[in-house]
Write an enzyme that holds these catalytic residues in place. Structure first.
Site, PDB file in Angstrom:
ATOM      1  N   LYS A 123       0.397  -1.264   0.017  1.00  0.00           N
ATOM      2  CA  LYS A 123      -0.018   0.258  -0.041  1.00  0.00           C
ATOM      3  C   LYS A 123       0.936   0.879  -0.224  1.00  0.00           C
ATOM      4  CE  LYS A 123      -3.881  -0.553   3.413  1.00  0.00           C
ATOM      5  NZ  LYS A 123      -4.412  -0.060   4.432  1.00  0.00           N
ATOM      6  N   ASN A 155      -5.814  -2.800   9.887  1.00  0.00           N
ATOM      7  CA  ASN A 155      -6.510  -1.534  11.039  1.00  0.00           C
ATOM      8  C   ASN A 155      -6.140  -1.315  12.659  1.00  0.00           C
ATOM      9  OD1 ASN A 155      -6.163  -0.294   7.878  1.00  0.00           O
ATOM     10  ND2 ASN A 155      -9.055  -1.162   7.954  1.00  0.00           N
ATOM     11  N   HIS A 196      -5.754   1.913  14.582  1.00  0.00           N
ATOM     12  CA  HIS A 196      -5.771   3.247  13.525  1.00  0.00           C
ATOM     13  C   HIS A 196      -6.133   4.395  12.835  1.00  0.00           C
ATOM     14  CE1 HIS A 196      -1.827   0.539  12.738  1.00  0.00           C
ATOM     15  NE2 HIS A 196      -1.994   1.168  11.229  1.00  0.00           N
ATOM     16  N   HIS A 209       3.443   9.603  13.563  1.00  0.00           N
ATOM     17  CA  HIS A 209       2.480   8.090  13.195  1.00  0.00           C
ATOM     18  C   HIS A 209       2.133   7.097  14.232  1.00  0.00           C
ATOM     19  CE1 HIS A 209       0.326   5.706  10.734  1.00  0.00           C
ATOM     20  NE2 HIS A 209       0.517   4.265  10.764  1.00  0.00           N
TER      21      HIS A 209
END
Ligand SMILES: NC(=O)c1ccc[n+]([C@@H]2O[C@H](COP(=O)([O-])OP(=O)(O)OC[C@H]3O[C@@H](n4cnc5c(N)ncnc54)[C@H](O)[C@@H]3O)[C@@H](O)[C@H]2O)c1
Length: 358
Positions: A143, A245, A248, A264
């Site tokens: 990704k 995820n 996230h 992040h």
């Protein structure tokens, strides 16, 4: 050293080499792609010694190599930087017989991956991740994305690099704040695998923080192989991959609300704790398992408390591309190692978060 070959479809194979000393394998792997020429694109934060060793290795195999650097950090994930990379590719004479070798953190890899996937509708790509987070997570999975209009990762593609070389010895000299950032993704991978893996991280946390080479090698290897196992089952995020995820949804919202001042990795650490707490309420995740997760994050040098209001976070979450047409669906653990996708009403998620943030 491990070498994993991901066969994505008949035309695309991704070779991932992970382990101490892996960097020395790069030129041999790139040679196997039979390139006419190579552009080495480095994150400006990466020490020259690493970039020089890559260029020397490639030139030593008789390749025609150009090298350039662009910025590093989240600021590189813009259309402006991508255009700069495209222009560098044109100026270096890159064609579909060329290879782009991107060396850097997750941000530089994301911007380079997007540029490589769109330039001439896709050229060959090799990644050399140089931060903990890029090694344990961002470099594998195919990704990439850039940030647009205040939304994180809104524009991107699925594009697997042909080669990924992950050498944990590179992590030895990272500044501490960059070094610890990646461990939130390692804790997430351990949570996906099960309680005993999170406990394992807790027992080795001191050695990780002391940057013990053997232990770091094990942790990076564990994380990469866990992620590859999920990707192999679902490389376009239609099923199992959604588990990645975890942490996230809230994590991305914290990054955006902070104006990307919170990195992040640290935002995901806070997001994991917040989402584990949601799981204790809606799925009955045992409190001791949520506490274990927090303890592992803390021992690995990461923050766990959220300093933003539920209203701020929810207003940003509504912009998340995964939820644009509806309610948030979040992967949460029933037990560590046993996940469920839970669909929330926005009001419910706001109420849960406000308990955590007040
Ligand atoms: N594509 C994916 O699957 C995926 C997965 C996880 C994260 N990400 C993305 O990765 C980004 C975060 O990546 P990151 O944590 O690697 O941070 P980063 O790429 O933003 O880099 C942080 C800082 O480290 C510097 N740096 C890089 N290598 C260095 C080195 N060897 N020595 C010293 N400094 C160095 C950079 O210049 C930058 O200033 C986020 O944008 C996130 O969305 C992508």
């Amino acid at each position: 050293m491990d070498e994993v070959t991901l066969t994505l479809h008949e035309e695309k194979v991704s070779r991932v080499v992970v382990g101490s000393g892996a960097l020395s394998r790069l030129a041999g792997l790139v040679t196997g792609l039979d390139p006419l020429n190579v552009l080495v694109l480095a994150d400006s934060g990466v020490p020259d010694s690493i970039v020089d060793s890559v260029v020397n290795q490639l030139e030593g195999r008789g390749m025609t190599v150009s090298a350039s650097s662009v910025g590093g950090g989240e600021g590189v994930k813009t259309l402006g930087s991508v255009e700069k990379i495209w222009r560098l590719m044109v100026a270096s004479g890159l064609t579909r017989r060329s290879v782009l070798v991107a060396i850097g953190g997750g941000s530089l890899l994301d911007a380079s991956g997007f540029a490589a996937s769109t330039y001439m509708r896709g050229i060959k790509l090799a990644y050399v991740p140089t931060t903990t987070l890029a090694q344990v997570d961002a470099a594998v999975g195919g990704k990439n994305a850039i940030d647009v209009g205040g939304g994180k990762n809104l524009v991107g593609t699925f594009y697997h690099p042909d080669i990924v070389v992950i050498d944990p010895t590179i992590l030895a000299n990272l500044p501490n704040h960059i070094f610890v950032d990646g461990f939130s993704e390692v804790v997430k991978h351990a949570a996906i695998r099960g309680k005993r893996w999170v406990s394992w991280l807790l027992t080795i946390a001191d050695a990780v923080m002391a940057r013990d080479e053997k232990v770091l090698n094990e942790v990076v290897r564990f994380s990469v192989l866990t992620k590859l196992d999920v990707i192999r089952r679902d490389y376009k995020e239609r099923g199992a991959r959604v588990l990645l995820n975890f942490g996230h949804t809230v994590g991305h919202a914290i990054e955006v609300v902070s104006g990307y001042r919170i990195s992040h990795g640290k935002a995901v650490a806070m997001g994991l704790v917040a989402e584990a707490s949601l799981a204790t309420k809606v799925l009955g995740l045992p409190m001791d398992e949520a506490d274990l997760l927090s303890a592992a994050l803390t021992e690995l040098g990461l923050p766990t408390g959220i300093g933003y209001s539920a209203e701020e976070l929810v207003s940003v979450m509504r912009l998340d591309k995964k939820f644009l047409n509806g309610r948030p669906r979040i992967p949460l653990p029933r037990r560590l190692g046993d996940f469920e996708i839970v669909e929330f009403e926005w009001g419910v998620i706001a109420a849960c978060l406000s308990e955590l943030t007040h």
